[in-house]
Design an enzyme around this catalytic site. Structure first.
Site, short mmCIF file in Angstrom:
data_model
loop_
_atom_site.label_atom_id
_atom_site.label_comp_id
_atom_site.label_asym_id
_atom_site.label_seq_id
_atom_site.Cartn_x
_atom_site.Cartn_y
_atom_site.Cartn_z
N GLU A 149 0.84 -1.22 0.00
CA GLU A 149 0.00 0.00 0.00
C GLU A 149 0.87 1.26 0.00
O GLU A 149 0.55 2.24 -0.65
CB GLU A 149 -0.92 0.01 1.23
CG GLU A 149 -2.10 -0.94 1.14
CD GLU A 149 -3.12 -0.54 0.08
OE1 GLU A 149 -2.73 -0.41 -1.09
OE2 GLU A 149 -4.31 -0.42 0.43
N THR A 164 -5.06 7.25 -5.48
CA THR A 164 -5.22 7.53 -4.05
C THR A 164 -4.28 8.65 -3.60
O THR A 164 -4.66 9.53 -2.83
CB THR A 164 -4.96 6.24 -3.23
OG1 THR A 164 -5.94 5.27 -3.62
CG2 THR A 164 -5.09 6.48 -1.74
#
Ligand code: HSE
Length: 312
Positions: free
Chosen positions: A129, A181
Site C-alpha cells: 500500500e 489515491t
C-alpha cells in the site's frame, strides 16, 4: 509441503463514509485471482497475466513489495512466484492494490504452513500500500485479510478489530475514470475544526454501534462525512446525482468508496440494491461515461484459498 496455491482476494470498501483510514469492509465480488508458488531461493518473481501493464519488478509491484517485506522475516532458501490475473481495476477505489498485496502474502503464508498471524500479514502487505499510495494505510487490507467489517484502531502498532455486521446489500457504481489515491489524499485539508471532528466522532461511533447492534436506522443516520467527501467529490462527476437518486430509491446511505471514483451504497434488500445499480448506470449512460456496477453482500471470509477453480 505444498508448492502452489490459488487465492482469490476480494475487493474492499475503505472509509465507509465517516471512518477515514479507520473503517473498511470486504465485498464478495469482484475478486482477483493469484497463483502463488514457493521457490527454493530468496527471490520474488511476478508474472502479470492481464492487460493492466503493472510493473513486473518486485520492488515496483505491490504484491512484490509485500512479499519482500515478508522475506525479511524468513530464513534463506525461500522465495515466491506470483501469477496475477486482476479483475479489480487499478485506480477504481475498491482496493485493487490491497487485493494484490493481501493475496500475495495470504497465499505465501499458506504455503509456509500459516506461520504468520493475520495481523503480521497486514503489516507485510502495508509495504504494498505504501508503494501504491505513499501511505501505510490498512483500511482496505484489514477487511481483505480478515473479512467482514474492520476497525483499524491504530496502524503503529497495528490494532485491528473485526466487528459483526447485519445482512446488507452493497451496490458499487464505478465510473470508468481513474483516481489515484495519492492525488485524492493530496487535496485533503490538513487541519479541521474541532466542531467537525466532534460530528465525525459521533458518526463513527454511531456507525460501529449500528453494525454491532444490527440497527439499520442508526447505520443510515451515521453514514455522514463532513470532512473528506465535500473535498473529494470534485474528482467524481455525477456523484451528487447518484447519491441523491440512490437515497430516493430507498438506499440506507453510502458515499465514496475509498478514494474513489467508485461510489458504494448500502441497501437492506437485494431489490433496492439492484434499483440503485440501474439508476447509477443510467446516470452515467446519460453523461456518456462508461461505468461498471456490482451488487454484493459483505464478505466475511476475506481472501479465499482454494485448490479448485472459482468462477469470477
Ligand atoms: N483511506 C484511504 C483513503 C483508502 O481514503 O485515502 C484508499 O483506498
Amino acid at each position: 509441503m505444498e508448492k502452489e496455491i490459488t487465492v482469490y482476494p476480494p475487493a474492499t470498501v475503505a472509509n465507509i463514509v465517516c471512518g477515514f483510514d479507520v473503517l473498511g469492509f470486504a465485498l464478495d465480488k469482484p475478486r482477483d485471482k493469484m497463483v502463488v508458488r514457493l521457490l527454493p531461493e530468496r527471490k520474488v518473481s511476478i508474472i502479470n497475466k492481464d492487460d493492466f501493464d503493472l510493473p513486473p519488478e518486485p520492488e515496483r509491484n505491490v504484491s512484490g513489495a509485500a512479499l519482500l517485506a515478508m522475506l525479511k522475516e524468513l530464513p534463506e532458501g525461500i522465495g515466491f512466484e506470483v501469477e496475477s490475473t486482476k479483475t479489480i481495476l487499478p485506480g477504481s477505489g475498491i482496493g485493487s492494490s490491497a487485493a494484490s498485496a493481501a493475496g500475495a502474502v495470504v497465499g505465501a503464508n499458506y504455503l509456509l504452513g500459516n506461520r504468520f498471524s493475520d495481523n503480521e500479514l497486514v503489516r507485510f502487505a502495508m509495504s504494498g500500500e505504501e508503494l501504491a499510495s505513499g501511505v501505510r494505510h490498512a483500511d482496505n487490507l484489514a477487511p481483505c485479510i480478515y473479512g467482514g467489517v474492520t476497525i483499524i484502531r491504530s496502524t503503529d502498532p497495528l490494532d485491528i478489530i473485526k466487528i459483526q455486521s447485519p445482512l446488507l446489500f452493497v451496490t458499487i457504481i464505478h465510473p470508468q475514470i481513474e483516481v489515484k489515491t495519492s492525488d485524492a489524499r493530496q487535496i485533503l485539508k490538513k487541519q479541521i475544526h474541532l466542531s467537525q471532528a466532534i460530528q465525525q466522532w459521533g458518526n463513527v461511533a454511531g456507525l460501529v454501534a449500528g453494525f454491532m447492534k444490527g440497527d439499520y436506522d442508526l447505520i443510515s443516520r451515521s453514514l455522514v462525512d463532513g470532512i473528506i467527501e465535500p473535498v473529494r467529490t470534485i474528482l467524481i462527476p455525477g456523484f451528487d446525482e447518484v447519491k441523491s437518486q440512490s437515497m430516493k430509491a430507498g438506499a440506507l446511505g453510502g458515499g465514496i468508496s475509498g478514494s474513489g471514483p467508485s461510489i458504494f451504497m448500502f441497501s437492506r434488500t437485494e431489490e433496492t440494491a439492484h434499483l440503485v445499480e440501474n439508476l447509477g448506470a443510467e446516470t452515467y449512460l446519460k453523461m456518456g461515461l462508461p461505468c461498471r456496477t456490482y451488487v454484493s453482500t459483505i464478505n466475511q471470509e476475506g481472501v479465499k484459498i482454494t485448490r479448485k477453480e472459482v468462477i469470477l
